[in-house]
Design a protein around this motif. Structure first.
Motif, mmCIF file in Angstrom:
data_model
loop_
_atom_site.group_PDB
_atom_site.id
_atom_site.type_symbol
_atom_site.label_atom_id
_atom_site.label_comp_id
_atom_site.label_asym_id
_atom_site.label_seq_id
_atom_site.Cartn_x
_atom_site.Cartn_y
_atom_site.Cartn_z
ATOM 1 N N LYS A 183 -0.156 8.632 -11.416
ATOM 2 C CA LYS A 183 0.170 7.205 -11.531
ATOM 3 C C LYS A 183 -0.222 6.472 -10.253
ATOM 4 C CE LYS A 183 4.105 7.533 -14.706
ATOM 5 N NZ LYS A 183 5.557 7.311 -14.865
ATOM 6 N N LEU A 184 -0.563 5.182 -10.419
ATOM 7 C CA LEU A 184 -0.928 4.342 -9.271
ATOM 8 C C LEU A 184 0.049 3.168 -9.177
ATOM 9 C CD1 LEU A 184 -2.939 3.686 -6.970
ATOM 10 C CD2 LEU A 184 -4.287 2.386 -8.631
ATOM 11 N N TYR A 185 0.643 2.992 -7.991
ATOM 12 C CA TYR A 185 1.550 1.875 -7.743
ATOM 13 C C TYR A 185 0.933 0.944 -6.699
ATOM 14 C CZ TYR A 185 5.203 4.551 -10.143
ATOM 15 O OH TYR A 185 5.942 5.231 -11.084
ATOM 16 N N GLY A 186 0.966 -0.355 -6.989
ATOM 17 C CA GLY A 186 0.480 -1.351 -6.033
ATOM 18 C C GLY A 186 1.646 -2.035 -5.348
ATOM 19 N N PHE A 187 1.600 -2.115 -4.015
ATOM 20 C CA PHE A 187 2.650 -2.819 -3.277
ATOM 21 C C PHE A 187 2.271 -4.290 -3.152
ATOM 22 C CE2 PHE A 187 3.471 1.586 -2.325
ATOM 23 C CZ PHE A 187 4.854 1.621 -2.504
ATOM 24 N N ILE A 188 3.239 -5.162 -3.450
ATOM 25 C CA ILE A 188 2.966 -6.596 -3.620
ATOM 26 C C ILE A 188 2.874 -7.321 -2.273
ATOM 27 C CG2 ILE A 188 3.745 -8.719 -4.779
ATOM 28 C CD1 ILE A 188 3.155 -6.412 -6.732
ATOM 29 N N LEU A 189 1.838 -8.154 -2.161
ATOM 30 C CA LEU A 189 1.613 -9.015 -0.987
ATOM 31 C C LEU A 189 1.516 -8.240 0.321
ATOM 32 C CD1 LEU A 189 3.776 -12.152 -1.892
ATOM 33 C CD2 LEU A 189 1.290 -11.943 -1.936
ATOM 34 N N GLY A 190 0.755 -7.161 0.280
ATOM 35 C CA GLY A 190 0.405 -6.450 1.498
ATOM 36 C C GLY A 190 1.434 -5.454 1.990
ATOM 37 N N PRO A 191 1.308 -5.049 3.279
ATOM 38 C CA PRO A 191 2.218 -4.039 3.837
ATOM 39 C C PRO A 191 3.694 -4.437 3.733
ATOM 40 C CG PRO A 191 0.360 -4.432 5.319
ATOM 41 C CD PRO A 191 0.283 -5.469 4.256
ATOM 42 N N GLY A 192 3.963 -5.747 3.706
ATOM 43 C CA GLY A 192 5.345 -6.216 3.547
ATOM 44 C C GLY A 192 5.964 -5.709 2.253
ATOM 45 N N GLY A 193 5.151 -5.512 1.211
ATOM 46 C CA GLY A 193 5.634 -4.992 -0.070
ATOM 47 C C GLY A 193 6.169 -3.578 0.045
ATOM 48 N N LEU A 194 5.548 -2.779 0.937
ATOM 49 C CA LEU A 194 6.016 -1.405 1.172
ATOM 50 C C LEU A 194 7.380 -1.432 1.862
ATOM 51 C CD1 LEU A 194 5.309 1.697 1.211
ATOM 52 C CD2 LEU A 194 4.430 1.296 3.522
ATOM 53 N N VAL A 195 7.495 -2.274 2.881
ATOM 54 C CA VAL A 195 8.744 -2.365 3.660
ATOM 55 C C VAL A 195 9.872 -2.960 2.810
ATOM 56 C CG1 VAL A 195 9.814 -3.364 5.731
ATOM 57 C CG2 VAL A 195 7.430 -2.587 5.816
ATOM 58 N N ASP A 196 9.528 -3.968 1.999
ATOM 59 C CA ASP A 196 10.551 -4.664 1.193
ATOM 60 C C ASP A 196 10.739 -4.074 -0.202
ATOM 61 O OD1 ASP A 196 10.840 -6.391 3.329
ATOM 62 O OD2 ASP A 196 9.377 -7.828 2.551
ATOM 63 N N HIS A 197 10.030 -2.981 -0.487
ATOM 64 C CA HIS A 197 10.166 -2.269 -1.772
ATOM 65 C C HIS A 197 9.776 -3.157 -2.968
ATOM 66 C CE1 HIS A 197 13.258 0.751 0.141
ATOM 67 N NE2 HIS A 197 12.148 0.607 0.835
ATOM 68 N N LYS A 198 8.688 -3.925 -2.800
ATOM 69 C CA LYS A 198 8.180 -4.747 -3.911
ATOM 70 C C LYS A 198 6.884 -4.113 -4.406
ATOM 71 C CE LYS A 198 10.407 -8.971 -2.365
ATOM 72 N NZ LYS A 198 10.270 -10.213 -1.614
ATOM 73 N N TYR A 199 6.881 -3.713 -5.661
ATOM 74 C CA TYR A 199 5.745 -2.952 -6.168
ATOM 75 C C TYR A 199 5.599 -3.139 -7.677
ATOM 76 C CZ TYR A 199 9.391 0.180 -7.816
ATOM 77 O OH TYR A 199 10.492 0.685 -8.458
ATOM 78 N N MET A 200 4.473 -2.667 -8.221
ATOM 79 C CA MET A 200 4.279 -2.628 -9.673
ATOM 80 C C MET A 200 3.384 -1.435 -9.991
ATOM 81 S SD MET A 200 1.582 -5.816 -10.022
ATOM 82 C CE MET A 200 1.086 -5.558 -11.711
ATOM 83 N N GLU A 201 3.600 -0.843 -11.166
ATOM 84 C CA GLU A 201 2.683 0.223 -11.578
ATOM 85 C C GLU A 201 1.417 -0.425 -12.104
ATOM 86 O OE1 GLU A 201 2.019 4.031 -14.548
ATOM 87 O OE2 GLU A 201 4.021 3.121 -14.491
ATOM 88 N N LEU A 202 0.278 0.099 -11.653
ATOM 89 C CA LEU A 202 -1.023 -0.416 -12.108
ATOM 90 C C LEU A 202 -1.517 0.483 -13.241
ATOM 91 C CD1 LEU A 202 -2.555 -1.225 -8.606
ATOM 92 C CD2 LEU A 202 -1.632 -2.843 -10.268
ATOM 93 N N THR A 203 -1.432 -0.034 -14.448
ATOM 94 C CA THR A 203 -1.829 0.727 -15.642
ATOM 95 C C THR A 203 -3.275 0.384 -16.015
ATOM 96 O OG1 THR A 203 -1.019 -1.052 -17.035
ATOM 97 C CG2 THR A 203 0.532 0.712 -16.511
ATOM 98 N N ALA A 204 -3.833 1.123 -16.957
ATOM 99 C CA ALA A 204 -5.217 0.899 -17.387
ATOM 100 C C ALA A 204 -5.420 -0.532 -17.875
ATOM 101 C CB ALA A 204 -5.581 1.893 -18.488
#
Length: 547
Positions: free
Chosen positions: A101-122
Motif C-alpha cells: 500500500k502507498l500512503y501520501g502525507f498531506i501538504l508536505g513534511p508537516g503531514g508526517l508530523v501532524d499525522h495527516k495522510y491518505m491512502e493513494l489507490t489505483a
C-alpha cells in the motif's frame, strides 16, 4: 475532476522505463563513497549511512518480496513531473507485491508530523498520471530536523505499518531525508528513507544526478514564452524586454533558456561574481549592446536576468550585509525618521564604499533594501524587481550618453518575471519518463532494504531504454555550510560552471546574438510528433554529454 482534452490524451501516455527496470532487477554494488567535502565531520554526523556504496540496477531474475507499506511526501516548491514520480513508485511497489500500500502525507513534511495522510489507490493515481503540479497530496516547506518531529513521524509510520518513506524534494528536503534516515537507523526503528531529486532551478545535480526533475519542462515552458516575446519584439521593433527568470541560487534556467532562444543578452550570476562586476558594470554592458543595436537602426531587444543576480554582485552583497547588521540594531530609530529623510540617514550611517553604492540606486530599490525584511532580519532580495532596476539604470545611462552625443537611438522597456508559470506545467515527455523512472527506482531501492539513498537515473541523453538506474548515498553529496550562524551538513548546490560546455557554448555565441537578431522561437512543448521534436532533453544535458 473535470479533465481538459490534453489531460485525457496525456493520461493514455505510457512513460518509458530503462530496460533494467522492466523485469526482475539485480542490484550491483560499487565502491564505498565519501562526501564531496568535510569528510570527517559528515562521517561523524552520519555514522550509520556514511560510506555506503553506489548502486546500479541490472536485469535479473524475478523475486518474491514480502508485503510492505510505503509513505510518500512532496516537499518544497512544485516541479513538473512530481505526480509521475508517485505513479512510478505506486506501479513499482504493486509489481513487487500487489498487497503493498502507498500512503501520501498531506501538504508536505508537516503531514508526517501532524499525522495527516491518505491512502493513494489505483483510482486516485490514474487521475494524476502525466499531469503537472503537486495537487495529488499538496506540498509544504516544514523542515524535518528536530528529534520530536522524527518521533511524531515514527508514531504514524508505526501505526500505518509503513516500512519505507520517499521524500521528493530539492537539496534542503533531501538533506532532511538523510538526517531522518540516519536517525531511524540509529534507533533501529526499521524505517527506510529514500530521496528523489526535484527542483526546476537545476542546482541539485552532480556526477550521479545528471539533472533534477522539472528543469526540462520549466525551461521549455519559459523558452516558449520568451520566444513569443522575441517574436513580438521583432515585429513591433520598439521595445527592449527585460525578463527575470526563476533561479535564486544558480543561473541554470537563464542559461538553458538562452541556449534555446538566443536572446540579445543573458546575464549569468556566477560570471558576474567571478569577474567582480559592479552594478554599473552590468548596466554599462547592457547599455553598450542597446547603443550598438540602435546604431544599426534596431531599437529593440531581449535581456534575460536570473532571479538571484543582486546577491552575486560583490558590491551589493557587501551593502546588503552592512544594512542587515545596521538595521538589526537601529530599526526603530530608522522607522521614526520622516520618510523623505530616511535615505540620507542610511547614507550617513554606512561605510563610504557602501554609502556610494546605496546612493547610486534608484529610490524604489534603495527603499526596498531598507524596509522589506524577512523574519530573520534579512533583506528579501527575491522581491527586488531586478528587471526594472536594470532597465531604469540603463535608461539613465543612455540619456546621459545622448546628451553627450554618444547615443542616437530610442530606448523603451517592458518588464516580465517568469516564475510560477513554469513550476506546475504538464511535464514534457522527458520529465514524464524521467520522473516515472525515478519513482520506480525508489520502489526497487526500498524493496532491497536500502535507506539514506537518493534515486538516481543516468545516461539521460540516450533513449530511455538505455538509461542507467540505481542509487546514490545522500551523504556522498554533502558538505558543511554556515546556516543561521551554525555549521550544518547540507547537500552541495551545483552552480553554473564557467568552464563547463553549456556556458562555453553560450559565451562563444553571445557577442553575435547581442548585435544580430538571431532569435529562436521554440514554440509550445511538443507532446505529439516526431521524436526529434518531442523527446529531446535540455541543451544543457546535450552539451554536457557532447551529443
Amino acid at each position: 475532476m473535470t479533465k481538459s482534452a490534453l489531460q485525457i490524451a496525456r493520461a493514455a501516455y505510457q512513460p518509458k522505463l530503462p530496460n533494467a527496470l522492466k523485469g526482475g532487477v539485480k542490484v550491483m554494488e560499487g565502491n564505498p563513497t565519501q562526501s564531496v567535502a568535510d569528510q570527517e565531520e559528515i562521517k561523524k554526523l552520519f555514522p550509520n549511512t556514511y560510506g555506503m556504496p553506489l548502486l546500479k540496477f541490472e536485469t535479473g531474475e524475478a523475486k518474491e518480496y514480502a508485503p510492505m507499506n510505503v509513505g510518500v511526501i512532496l516537499s518544497g516548491g512544485q516541479a513538473p513531473g512530481g505526480h509521475n514520480v508517485i505513479s512510478g513508485l505506486f506501479d513499482g511497489i504493486k509489481k513487487m507485491n500487489p498487497a503493498n500500500k502507498l500512503y501520501g502525507f498531506i501538504l508536505g513534511p508537516g503531514g508526517l508530523v501532524d499525522h495527516k495522510y491518505m491512502e493513494l489507490t489505483a483510482d486516485i493515481i490514474d487521475e494524476y498520471r502525466n499531469t503537472g503540479g503537486f495537487d495529488i497530496i499538496g506540498s509544504g516547506r516544514t523542515k524535518l530536523e528536530k528529534e520530536d518531529q522524527f518521533e511524531k513521524g515514527y508514531e504514524i509510520l508505526k501505526e500505518l505499518g509503513i516500512k519505507a518513506l520517499v521524500i521528493i524534494g530539492g537539496d534542503d528536503s533531501n538533506t532532511n531525508a538523510c538526517v531522518l534516515a540516519e536517525y531511524y537507523a540509529a534507533k533501529n526503528y526499521g524505517i527506510q528513507v529514500i530521496g528523489c531529486p526535484k527542483t526546476i532551478d537545476g542546482d541539485l545535480k552532480n556526477e550521479m544526478i545528471e539533472t533534477s526533475f522539472g528543469f526540462d519542462t520549466a525551461c521549455k515552458t519559459y523558452s516558449e514564452v520568451i520566444g513569443n516575446i522575441e517574436r513580438d519584439c521583432n515585429s513591433a521593433r520598439k521595445y527592449w524586454h527585460f525578463i527575470k527568470l526563476m533561479g535564486r541560487s544558480a543561473s541554470h534556467i537563464a542559461l538553458e533558456c538562452a541556449l534555446q532562444t538566443q536572446p540579445n543578452i543573458c546575464l549569468i550570476s556566477e560570471e558576474v561574481e567571478a569577474k567582480n562586476m559592479s552594478l554599473d558594470d552590468i548596466v554599462t554592458y547592457i547599455a553598450n549592446a542597446v547603443a550598438a543595436r540602435a546604431a544599426e537602426g534596431n531599437n529593440f531587444g531581449t535581456v534575460l536576468i536570473p532571479e538571484g543576480l543582486i546577491e552575486f554582485i560583490p558590491a551589493m552583497k557587501k551593502l546588503i550585509a552592512e544594512l542587515n547588521d545596521f538595521l538589526a540594531v537601529h530599526a526603530e530609530e530608522y522607522a521614526a525618521i520622516e520618510p523623505n529623510k530616511q535615505r540620507e540617514y542610511i547614507i550617513s550611517h554606512l561605510s563610504k564604499e557602501n554609502a556610494d553604492v546605496y546612493a547610486s540606486l534608484p529610490e524604489g530599490v534603495a527603499r526596498q533594501l531598507t524596509l522589506d525584511r524577512d523574519p530573520h532580519g534579512n533583506v528579501q532580495v527575491s522581491l527586488i524587481e531586478t528587471e526594472k532596476l536594470l532597465s531604469e539604470m540603463v535608461g539613465k545611462k543612455l540619456a546621459a550618453w545622448k546628451a553627450e552625443g554618444k547615443y542616437v537611438g530610442k530606448f523603451s522597456a517592458q518588464h516580465h518575471f517568469f516564475g510560477y508559470e513554469g513550476r506546475c506545467a504538464a511535464p514534457s515527455n522527458f520529465d514524464a519518463d524521467y520522473c516515472y523512472s525515478l519513482g520506480y527506482t525508489a520502489a526497487v531501492l526500498m524493496a532491497n532494504g536500502k535507506t539514506g539513498y537518493m534515486s538516481s537515473v543516468r545516461n539521460l541523453t540516450a533513449p530511455a531504454e538505455e538509461w542507467v538506474a540505481g542509487g546514490v548515498p545522500i551523504t556522498m553529496m554533502m558538505n558543511m555550510e554556515r546556516r543561521h550562524g551554525e555549521m550544518k551538513p547540507v547537500i552541495q548546490k551545483a552552480l553554473v560552471k564557467l568552464d563547463g560546455a553549456p556556458f562555453k557554448a553560450f559565451a562563444a555565441a553571445r557577442d553575435t546574438w547581442a548585435k544580430e537578431t538571431a532569435y529562436v522561437y521554440p514554440g509550445p512543448i511538443q507532446y505529439f510528433g516526431p521524436t526529434e521534436v518531442c523527446d529531446q532533453p535540455t541543451k544543457t544535458l546535450q552539451l554536457e554529454h557532447q551529443k
